[in-house]
Design a protein around this motif. Structure first.
Motif, PDB file in Angstrom:
ATOM      1  N   ALA A 905     -70.505 -66.170  23.576  1.00  0.00           N
ATOM      2  CA  ALA A 905     -69.158 -66.428  24.083  1.00  0.00           C
ATOM      3  C   ALA A 905     -68.191 -65.293  23.799  1.00  0.00           C
ATOM      4  O   ALA A 905     -67.034 -65.348  24.238  1.00  0.00           O
ATOM      5  CB  ALA A 905     -68.618 -67.732  23.477  1.00  0.00           C
ATOM      6  N   VAL A 906     -68.625 -64.262  23.052  1.00  0.00           N
ATOM      7  CA  VAL A 906     -67.733 -63.129  22.821  1.00  0.00           C
ATOM      8  C   VAL A 906     -67.432 -62.470  24.169  1.00  0.00           C
ATOM      9  O   VAL A 906     -68.346 -62.139  24.928  1.00  0.00           O
ATOM     10  CB  VAL A 906     -68.368 -62.107  21.842  1.00  0.00           C
ATOM     11  CG1 VAL A 906     -67.513 -60.836  21.769  1.00  0.00           C
ATOM     12  CG2 VAL A 906     -68.529 -62.719  20.461  1.00  0.00           C
ATOM     13  N   GLY A 907     -66.123 -62.267  24.459  1.00  0.00           N
ATOM     14  CA  GLY A 907     -65.691 -61.712  25.732  1.00  0.00           C
ATOM     15  C   GLY A 907     -65.116 -62.755  26.657  1.00  0.00           C
ATOM     16  O   GLY A 907     -64.467 -62.421  27.662  1.00  0.00           O
ATOM     17  N   ALA A 908     -65.312 -64.023  26.314  1.00  0.00           N
ATOM     18  CA  ALA A 908     -64.799 -65.091  27.184  1.00  0.00           C
ATOM     19  C   ALA A 908     -63.294 -65.237  27.071  1.00  0.00           C
ATOM     20  O   ALA A 908     -62.635 -65.735  28.001  1.00  0.00           O
ATOM     21  CB  ALA A 908     -65.482 -66.421  26.834  1.00  0.00           C
ATOM     22  N   ALA A 909     -62.697 -64.822  25.978  1.00  0.00           N
ATOM     23  CA  ALA A 909     -61.247 -64.951  25.788  1.00  0.00           C
ATOM     24  C   ALA A 909     -60.578 -63.701  26.346  1.00  0.00           C
ATOM     25  O   ALA A 909     -60.770 -62.600  25.838  1.00  0.00           O
ATOM     26  CB  ALA A 909     -60.926 -65.116  24.315  1.00  0.00           C
ATOM     27  N   ALA A 910     -59.813 -63.856  27.381  1.00  0.00           N
ATOM     28  CA  ALA A 910     -59.187 -62.721  28.051  1.00  0.00           C
ATOM     29  C   ALA A 910     -58.219 -61.989  27.150  1.00  0.00           C
ATOM     30  O   ALA A 910     -58.095 -60.759  27.215  1.00  0.00           O
ATOM     31  CB  ALA A 910     -58.465 -63.208  29.307  1.00  0.00           C
ATOM     32  N   ASP A 911     -57.484 -62.748  26.302  1.00  0.00           N
ATOM     33  CA  ASP A 911     -56.506 -62.101  25.426  1.00  0.00           C
ATOM     34  C   ASP A 911     -57.159 -61.405  24.235  1.00  0.00           C
ATOM     35  O   ASP A 911     -56.572 -60.516  23.627  1.00  0.00           O
ATOM     36  CB  ASP A 911     -55.453 -63.106  24.955  1.00  0.00           C
ATOM     37  CG  ASP A 911     -56.082 -64.345  24.324  1.00  0.00           C
ATOM     38  OD1 ASP A 911     -57.294 -64.584  24.538  1.00  0.00           O
ATOM     39  OD2 ASP A 911     -55.374 -65.098  23.604  1.00  0.00           O
ATOM     40  N   HIS A 912     -58.382 -61.808  23.865  1.00  0.00           N
ATOM     41  CA  HIS A 912     -59.084 -61.175  22.750  1.00  0.00           C
ATOM     42  C   HIS A 912     -60.559 -61.029  23.115  1.00  0.00           C
ATOM     43  O   HIS A 912     -61.419 -61.720  22.573  1.00  0.00           O
ATOM     44  CB  HIS A 912     -58.927 -62.015  21.462  1.00  0.00           C
ATOM     45  CG  HIS A 912     -57.519 -62.135  20.986  1.00  0.00           C
ATOM     46  ND1 HIS A 912     -56.838 -61.097  20.383  1.00  0.00           N
ATOM     47  CD2 HIS A 912     -56.636 -63.189  21.054  1.00  0.00           C
ATOM     48  CE1 HIS A 912     -55.613 -61.493  20.071  1.00  0.00           C
ATOM     49  NE2 HIS A 912     -55.465 -62.764  20.481  1.00  0.00           N
ATOM     50  N   PRO A 913     -60.865 -60.109  24.015  1.00  0.00           N
ATOM     51  CA  PRO A 913     -62.232 -59.999  24.544  1.00  0.00           C
ATOM     52  C   PRO A 913     -63.271 -59.571  23.503  1.00  0.00           C
ATOM     53  O   PRO A 913     -64.465 -59.713  23.740  1.00  0.00           O
ATOM     54  CB  PRO A 913     -62.091 -58.940  25.641  1.00  0.00           C
ATOM     55  CG  PRO A 913     -60.870 -58.149  25.272  1.00  0.00           C
ATOM     56  CD  PRO A 913     -59.937 -59.129  24.624  1.00  0.00           C
ATOM     57  N   GLU A 914     -62.855 -59.057  22.341  1.00  0.00           N
ATOM     58  CA  GLU A 914     -63.810 -58.610  21.316  1.00  0.00           C
ATOM     59  C   GLU A 914     -64.148 -59.708  20.311  1.00  0.00           C
ATOM     60  O   GLU A 914     -64.958 -59.485  19.410  1.00  0.00           O
ATOM     61  CB  GLU A 914     -63.235 -57.413  20.564  1.00  0.00           C
ATOM     62  CG  GLU A 914     -63.039 -56.174  21.431  1.00  0.00           C
ATOM     63  CD  GLU A 914     -62.425 -55.032  20.637  1.00  0.00           C
ATOM     64  OE1 GLU A 914     -63.201 -54.139  20.237  1.00  0.00           O
ATOM     65  OE2 GLU A 914     -61.216 -55.052  20.388  1.00  0.00           O
ATOM     66  N   LEU A 915     -63.517 -60.889  20.476  1.00  0.00           N
ATOM     67  CA  LEU A 915     -63.682 -61.940  19.482  1.00  0.00           C
ATOM     68  C   LEU A 915     -64.467 -63.123  20.016  1.00  0.00           C
ATOM     69  O   LEU A 915     -64.478 -63.394  21.217  1.00  0.00           O
ATOM     70  CB  LEU A 915     -62.311 -62.441  18.999  1.00  0.00           C
ATOM     71  CG  LEU A 915     -61.346 -61.411  18.413  1.00  0.00           C
ATOM     72  CD1 LEU A 915     -60.099 -62.112  17.897  1.00  0.00           C
ATOM     73  CD2 LEU A 915     -62.013 -60.608  17.302  1.00  0.00           C
ATOM     74  N   CYS A 916     -65.096 -63.840  19.065  1.00  0.00           N
ATOM     75  CA  CYS A 916     -65.707 -65.121  19.410  1.00  0.00           C
ATOM     76  C   CYS A 916     -64.594 -66.145  19.574  1.00  0.00           C
ATOM     77  O   CYS A 916     -63.435 -65.893  19.232  1.00  0.00           O
ATOM     78  CB  CYS A 916     -66.703 -65.562  18.339  1.00  0.00           C
ATOM     79  SG  CYS A 916     -65.945 -65.892  16.731  1.00  0.00           S
TER      80      CYS A 916
END
Length: 927
Positions: A905-916
């Protein structure tokens, strides 16, 4: 974005470097300023008491490593009882009288020593003892030992001296004290009698001789005319005082024809004696006829060179172990000789002066030292054809424990306490059986000593000590030493700033009660012998436990515990038992704990000549007192305790592990408020409840170890818990939660709740041993974390302050299999690292194939497993054939730059693409 600032890393001012040698004195000053000992007494006022009575060290010289072992052991006991919630007054003391101090004073006086009167000698001895008491007190306090150091007990203090005299009076009133001329162990070097406790047995070489005594009057026994009774001795010089030859009443004695004449020897010893004399089988013949010792009683022999009749007598002490079965008997030079001599009215003859030289009564040997006279006596026996054999014998021989010189048995007028009067011996043996001995073999050791000891010689011929209060009428020579008279003198001593010095500075008449007279006159001479220092320290139970208000009010008599080195079975434990039985009818202690001696790393006795002495002052300067305390706790003190630089370095590493555990706990609790943030066990992860259950088991085990005085188990348990179960397991598992979960999340607060309980417990468990460090950690905690009535020091806390889970007997069954699987996974991860399949463990995905019951158990903990194994993913699969398999592969997905876990799921968060997703949510909350 730099996410490093969003991680909750440990924060604490508690330093990793202990710097103990610098910090400990500061802590001691703080304890003194706050009056820590007084605060512990006030905090436990009214609680059940525990009294450890301090055996007085000798106030001579600086403390050595044995002193450190003893005082630290006592301190651990005292502090563990304080944390149990007991009222634990501890009054340290010093033995201030005695010959070593007097010797040193005379040595320092130099040429003028012979001109000093007793008053001046005593004044100098008092100053010397006070000087080293102050030095030792400071050194004991530097070890971190807690006690009433401002008010110790001193055997030279007037009140204590008066108590000594009063106890002597009680013994006299009980009828157990008497004066008699009988043989005692005598140190010719120090010119004084010795007690058994003042004697050490060392290897020595003595002349061993077989001597002929011609039969002078057979008293009607056929076949004895012209024969010789043969004795064997290793003290030729005592032949000067020979008065009889003792045979065993039931042994058979035979007449043996030899080149040296017809000899009388015990039948069972004929063969070994003939061999010793160098006779072959054809050289001797056993003649017809035999007699029991009883049948030979009354036969008269002649002394080998003195015109003196020597009767044959009988005694049960004769053995067949060595010699001839015919024992040379000199009642002035041996206890058994004296006892059998009493039965026959033999003279108690000892022509030897205070310095071990023969008196004029010894004829040609007058003026010679007894040991130096041996060759001349042997030469005289040869000249008179009375010597059968001469050789050297290596054996154990008594030596003075102070000057190390071989001692002699010598009959002099001495004061004694009878072991037979009032059945003292039997009562002592009974009390020994009713006392708890730690370790248990202590009972057998002191039992054997009491069972076989002679009457207690309590007089000494020196200046520095408490006088034996007795007056002799000049006219009728009657000795006055009744209890009322002794009590009067005790009152004078107690009220005088001179203390017992007044006995030596005042005339006898000035010390007597008004109107006291004998033969209608007040003309008396004082007894000038002083009391055995073992009597002085032996009555400390009366002089301290009964006199000090904090001890007597706490029911401190008898004491709960005496604790000293194993040599005190024949010393302080022994004298205390006999003294208390005389005056109070029971032992002054309920339990006695003994420790071994300190030896070097190879198990060798320490000595300056061997260069293997470890001084506590040097250890403190290099490592700090805390490492010495750790050394004491780590050792099995019931045996000899080893110390060396290597052993201390190992303990430094142990200390670092415990200290760093405390630092880790403090650092991860920096933002924790137990009043607001505490989480209940039902809201915790399983691994958290596991840690609390383990803590419960550790506290129970450590508590039991303290109560059983098994301090090495305390340290072993605490060290293993900190190093193996917390640092290497639980803390490793927690890191992700503590550092990366939301600051106020339930999961993080649950972990901190456990860490808080661990910290509170570990401080208390370590405090009796690592007192300096426990208090340093205690002061590093916020005020709110410390109980209101114990805020100043960890030593005011209680073990029971830590709230624990209800016991769960099934907990081990639940977690044993999980821990076993974790070990298998760890091995598989290490293999994967070696093969370069993964770098760190978080690079891994673990697939576990297990049987159905294990699968069900793992599935119930499935959410916890990645943290438990410290990997990114765990996949569970059923085993079709019941076998178990662990497979490690590179974890799928990308690496989260904040928590370093791999997650698809790392990259799924648009605001924090480097985080789980977990880390992205935490960071959003921080915005």
């Amino acid at each position: 974005m730099d996410y490093k600032s969003t991680i909750q890393l440990p924060k604490t001012a508690f330093p990793m470097k202990a710097d103990l040698a610098r910090r400990e004195p500061q802590q001691l000053a703080a304890w003194e300023q706050m009056g820590l000992y007084a605060k512990t007494m006030e905090a436990r006022k009214g609680a059940p008491a525990f009294v450890l009575h301090d055996g007085p060290p000798y106030s001579n010289g600086r403390i050595h490593i044995g002193h450190a072992l003893n005082k630290i052991l006592k301190d651990i006991v005292i502090k563990s009882k304080i944390l149990e919630g007991r009222f634990t007054p501890f009054v340290p003391g010093w033995d201030c009288h005695g010959l070593p101090i007097e010797h040193q004073v005379m040595k320092e006086a130099g040429p003028q020593a012979r001109s000093l009167d007793k008053g001046e000698i005593r004044r100098r001895c008092r100053a010397y003892a006070a000087k080293f008491m102050a030095i030792q007190r400071e050194e004991f306090q530097r070890l971190g030992c807690l006690g009433d150091w401002a008010h110790p007990y001193l055997t030279m203090e007037p009140g204590y001296e008066a108590a000594i005299i009063r106890e002597l009076g009680k013994c006299a009133a009980a009828g157990g004290v008497y004066k008699a001329k009988k043989p005692v162990l005598w140190c010719w070097q120090d010119e004084t009698a010795l007690a058994e406790a003042e004697v050490e047995y060392e290897d020595d070489t003595s002349p061993s001789i077989y001597v002929k005594f011609p039969v002078k009057n057979p008293k009607g026994r056929d076949g004895l005319a012209g024969t010789f009774v043969v004795i064997w001795t290793t003290t030729p010089w005592t032949l000067v005082a020979n008065q009889a030859i003792t045979l065993h009443p039931m042994f058979q004695y035979r007449r043996v024809q030899t080149p040296a004449g017809e000899l009388i020897i015990a039948q069972n010893l004929v063969a070994p004696c003939m061999k010793a004399f160098g006779y072959a089988d054809h050289d001797y013949k056993i003649l017809d006829g035999s007699w029991t010792g009883q049948e030979l009683e009354g036969v008269i022999c002649r002394h080998p060179w003195i015109d003196r009749d020597v009767p044959l007598i009988v005694g049960e002490h004769v053995t067949l172990d060595q010699g001839t079965g015919c024992v040379h008997t000199a009642p002035g030079h041996g206890q058994e000789d004296y006892e059998v001599g009493l039965k026959y009215g033999l003279p108690v003859y000892a022509p030897v002066d205070h310095q071990g030289n023969f008196t004029p009564e010894a004829g040609p040997f007058a003026g010679q030292h007894v040991f130096k006279a041996n060759p001349a006596i042997i030469a005289l026996l040869k000249e008179r054809n009375m010597l059968l054999k001469e050789e050297s014998l290596a054996h154990s021989y008594p030596h003075c424990w102070r000057c190390k010189s071989p001692v002699i048995f010598r009959a002099t007028d001495q004061w004694f306490i009878s072991m037979m009067k009032n059945h003292l011996r039997q009562r002592a043996l009974k009390e020994i059986d009713q006392t708890t001995w730690i370790p248990a073999w202590g009972r057998d050791r002191i039992h054997g000593m009491v069972q076989n000891r002679p009457d207690w010689c309590i007089s000494r011929q020196r200046a520095w000590g408490v006088p034996i209060v007795a007056f002799r009428c000049r006219r009728c020579q009657r000795v006055h030493s009744d209890q009322a008279l002794i009590e009067h003198v005790a009152g004078l001593v107690e009220q005088s700033p001179e203390g017992s010095d007044l006995w030596f500075t005042k005339e006898a008449e000035a010390l007597l009660p008004p109107g006291y007279a004998c033969c209608n006159e007040r003309q008396f001479d004082k007894e000038m012998d002083i009391l055995d220092v073992w009597f002085e320290s032996g009555v400390s139970h009366a002089a301290v436990l009964k006199r000090r208000p904090e001890l007597s009010a706490a029911g401190g008599w008898p004491a709960d515990l005496y604790l000293e080195g194993s040599d005190q079975h024949r010393g302080w434990f022994h004298s205390s038992l006999l003294a208390a039985l005389q005056t109070d009818g029971r032992a002054p202690y309920q339990a006695v704990l003994t420790h071994g001696f300190v030896v070097d790393g190879e198990g060798r006795k320490m000595s300056k000549s061997a260069g293997n002495v470890v001084a506590p002052q040097e250890v403190i300067e290099r490592h700090g007192a805390e490492i010495l305390r750790l050394w004491v706790a780590a050792a099995d003190y019931r045996e000899d305790v080893r110390i060396s630089p290597q052993i201390l370095e190992q303990l430094v590493e142990t200390y670092r592990k415990i200290r760093n555990t405390c630092r880790y706990l403090l650092g991860n609790l920096a933002d924790f408020d137990p009043a607001a943030d505490r989480v209940t066990p039902d809201q915790m992860d399983e691994i958290d409840r596991w840690a609390l259950h383990r803590l419960q088991e550790v506290m129970a085990r450590v508590g039991d170890a303290y109560r059983q005085y098994e301090f090495h188990l305390v340290l072993h348990t605490l060290n293993h818990f900190c190093a193996a179960e917390l640092s290497a397991l639980y803390f490793d598992i927690l890191k992700d939660r503590l550092y990366c979960d939301g600051r106020r999340s339930r999961s993080r607060r649950a972990a901190q709740t456990v860490l808080y309980d661990l910290l509170q417990a570990i401080i208390r468990l370590m405090a009796p041993v690592l007192s300096f460090t426990a208090d340093e950690v205690w002061q590093a905690m916020p005020d709110a974390w410390r109980p209101q009535n114990g805020r100043e020091s960890a030593l005011l806390a209680r073990f029971s302050d830590v709230a624990l889970l209800e016991p769960d007997p099934s907990w081990a069954d639940k977690w044993g299999p999980l821990m076993a699987i974790r070990e298998e996974v760890a091995k598989a991860l290490e293999a994967a690292r070696q093969s370069k399949t993964i770098g760190g463990s978080l690079d891994a995905a673990v697939e576990l194939t297990v049987d159905q019951p294990t699968l069900a158990r793992l599935q119930s903990h499935e959410a916890m497993l990645p943290s438990f194994f410290i990997v990114s993913q765990v996949v569970l699969r059923p085993s079709l054939d019941g076998t178990r398999a662990v497979r490690v592969a590179k974890a799928p997905g990308r690496k989260c730059v904040r928590c370093w876990r791999y997650d698809p799921a790392v990259g799924a968060a648009a605001d924090h693409p480097e985080l789980c997703q977990r880390c992205a949510a935490v960071v959003r909350d921080l915005a």
